[in-house]
Design a protein around this motif. Structure first.
Motif, PDB file in Angstrom:
ATOM      1  N   ALA A  44       0.816  -1.212   0.000  1.00  0.00           N
ATOM      2  CA  ALA A  44       0.000   0.000   0.000  1.00  0.00           C
ATOM      3  C   ALA A  44       0.854   1.269   0.000  1.00  0.00           C
ATOM      4  N   ASN A  45       2.148   1.156   0.287  1.00  0.00           N
ATOM      5  CA  ASN A  45       3.014   2.331   0.290  1.00  0.00           C
ATOM      6  C   ASN A  45       3.304   2.812  -1.134  1.00  0.00           C
ATOM      7  N   CYS A  46       3.781   1.904  -1.987  1.00  0.00           N
ATOM      8  CA  CYS A  46       4.118   2.302  -3.362  1.00  0.00           C
ATOM      9  C   CYS A  46       3.103   1.787  -4.379  1.00  0.00           C
ATOM     10  N   GLU A  47       2.088   1.057  -3.891  1.00  0.00           N
ATOM     11  CA  GLU A  47       1.005   0.535  -4.720  1.00  0.00           C
ATOM     12  C   GLU A  47       1.501  -0.380  -5.827  1.00  0.00           C
ATOM     13  N   ARG A  48       2.334  -1.351  -5.418  1.00  0.00           N
ATOM     14  CA  ARG A  48       2.861  -2.337  -6.364  1.00  0.00           C
ATOM     15  C   ARG A  48       2.720  -3.745  -5.799  1.00  0.00           C
ATOM     16  N   ILE A  49       2.833  -4.719  -6.692  1.00  0.00           N
ATOM     17  CA  ILE A  49       2.722  -6.127  -6.315  1.00  0.00           C
ATOM     18  C   ILE A  49       4.109  -6.769  -6.248  1.00  0.00           C
ATOM     19  N   ASP A  50       5.158  -6.050  -6.525  1.00  0.00           N
ATOM     20  CA  ASP A  50       6.526  -6.576  -6.590  1.00  0.00           C
ATOM     21  C   ASP A  50       7.092  -6.783  -5.178  1.00  0.00           C
ATOM     22  N   ASN A  51       6.711  -7.907  -4.552  1.00  0.00           N
ATOM     23  CA  ASN A  51       7.119  -8.215  -3.186  1.00  0.00           C
ATOM     24  C   ASN A  51       7.737  -9.605  -3.118  1.00  0.00           C
ATOM     25  N   ALA A  52       8.514  -9.830  -2.090  1.00  0.00           N
ATOM     26  CA  ALA A  52       9.111 -11.145  -1.863  1.00  0.00           C
ATOM     27  C   ALA A  52       8.785 -11.606  -0.448  1.00  0.00           C
ATOM     28  N   MET A  53       8.487 -12.909  -0.299  1.00  0.00           N
ATOM     29  CA  MET A  53       8.209 -13.483   1.015  1.00  0.00           C
ATOM     30  C   MET A  53       9.131 -14.679   1.213  1.00  0.00           C
ATOM     31  N   ASP A  54       9.716 -14.783   2.412  1.00  0.00           N
ATOM     32  CA  ASP A  54      10.569 -15.928   2.693  1.00  0.00           C
ATOM     33  C   ASP A  54       9.796 -16.990   3.470  1.00  0.00           C
ATOM     34  N   SER A  55      10.462 -18.077   3.817  1.00  0.00           N
ATOM     35  CA  SER A  55       9.811 -19.215   4.467  1.00  0.00           C
ATOM     36  C   SER A  55       9.343 -18.914   5.889  1.00  0.00           C
ATOM     37  N   MET A  56       9.820 -17.824   6.475  1.00  0.00           N
ATOM     38  CA  MET A  56       9.398 -17.462   7.824  1.00  0.00           C
ATOM     39  C   MET A  56       8.269 -16.424   7.816  1.00  0.00           C
ATOM     40  N   GLY A  57       7.769 -16.072   6.637  1.00  0.00           N
ATOM     41  CA  GLY A  57       6.653 -15.140   6.534  1.00  0.00           C
ATOM     42  C   GLY A  57       7.048 -13.687   6.453  1.00  0.00           C
ATOM     43  N   ARG A  58       8.329 -13.408   6.327  1.00  0.00           N
ATOM     44  CA  ARG A  58       8.806 -12.029   6.193  1.00  0.00           C
ATOM     45  C   ARG A  58       8.481 -11.559   4.773  1.00  0.00           C
ATOM     46  N   ILE A  59       7.928 -10.352   4.640  1.00  0.00           N
ATOM     47  CA  ILE A  59       7.621  -9.772   3.327  1.00  0.00           C
ATOM     48  C   ILE A  59       8.431  -8.501   3.167  1.00  0.00           C
ATOM     49  N   LYS A  60       9.012  -8.317   1.978  1.00  0.00           N
ATOM     50  CA  LYS A  60       9.725  -7.081   1.672  1.00  0.00           C
ATOM     51  C   LYS A  60       9.331  -6.629   0.278  1.00  0.00           C
ATOM     52  N   CYS A  61       8.960  -5.351   0.177  1.00  0.00           N
ATOM     53  CA  CYS A  61       8.647  -4.769  -1.121  1.00  0.00           C
ATOM     54  C   CYS A  61       9.957  -4.506  -1.852  1.00  0.00           C
ATOM     55  N   ASN A  62      10.066  -4.991  -3.071  1.00  0.00           N
ATOM     56  CA  ASN A  62      11.282  -4.812  -3.858  1.00  0.00           C
ATOM     57  C   ASN A  62      11.420  -3.404  -4.421  1.00  0.00           C
TER      58      ASN A  62
END
Length: 78
Positions: A44-62
């Motif tokens: 919702a910050n940059c309004e993009r779908i370009d994100n990555a999630m790791d096996s521990m549930g951490r999400i980071k917007c690229n």
């Protein structure tokens, strides 16, 4: 629901489902309006779908660096 265009077509972003991020929420994106199959996360910050999630549930917007802490912890790393 908000509609967002991607390389794969159109996805539908739920404004009621999501999780807190460091800069803005991550909202759930679905492949169809009836919400039967998840597509991914919408930043919702940059309004993009370009994100990555790791096996521990951490999400980071690229794009903007918006970040959600892990939902699971591995005690071996503490």
């Amino acid at each position: 629901m908000q509609t967002v265009s991607t390389d794969d077509g159109t996805v539908f972003v739920s404004e009621r489902e999501g999780d807190t991020g460091s800069k803005a929420p991550f909202l759930v994106a679905y492949e169809s309006r009836d919400c039967d199959r998840r597509y991914g996360w919408f930043c919702a910050n940059c309004e993009r779908i370009d994100n990555a999630m790791d096996s521990m549930g951490r999400i980071k917007c690229n794009q903007c660096g918006n970040f959600r802490k892990p939902t699971e912890w591995d005690a071996a790393h503490e």
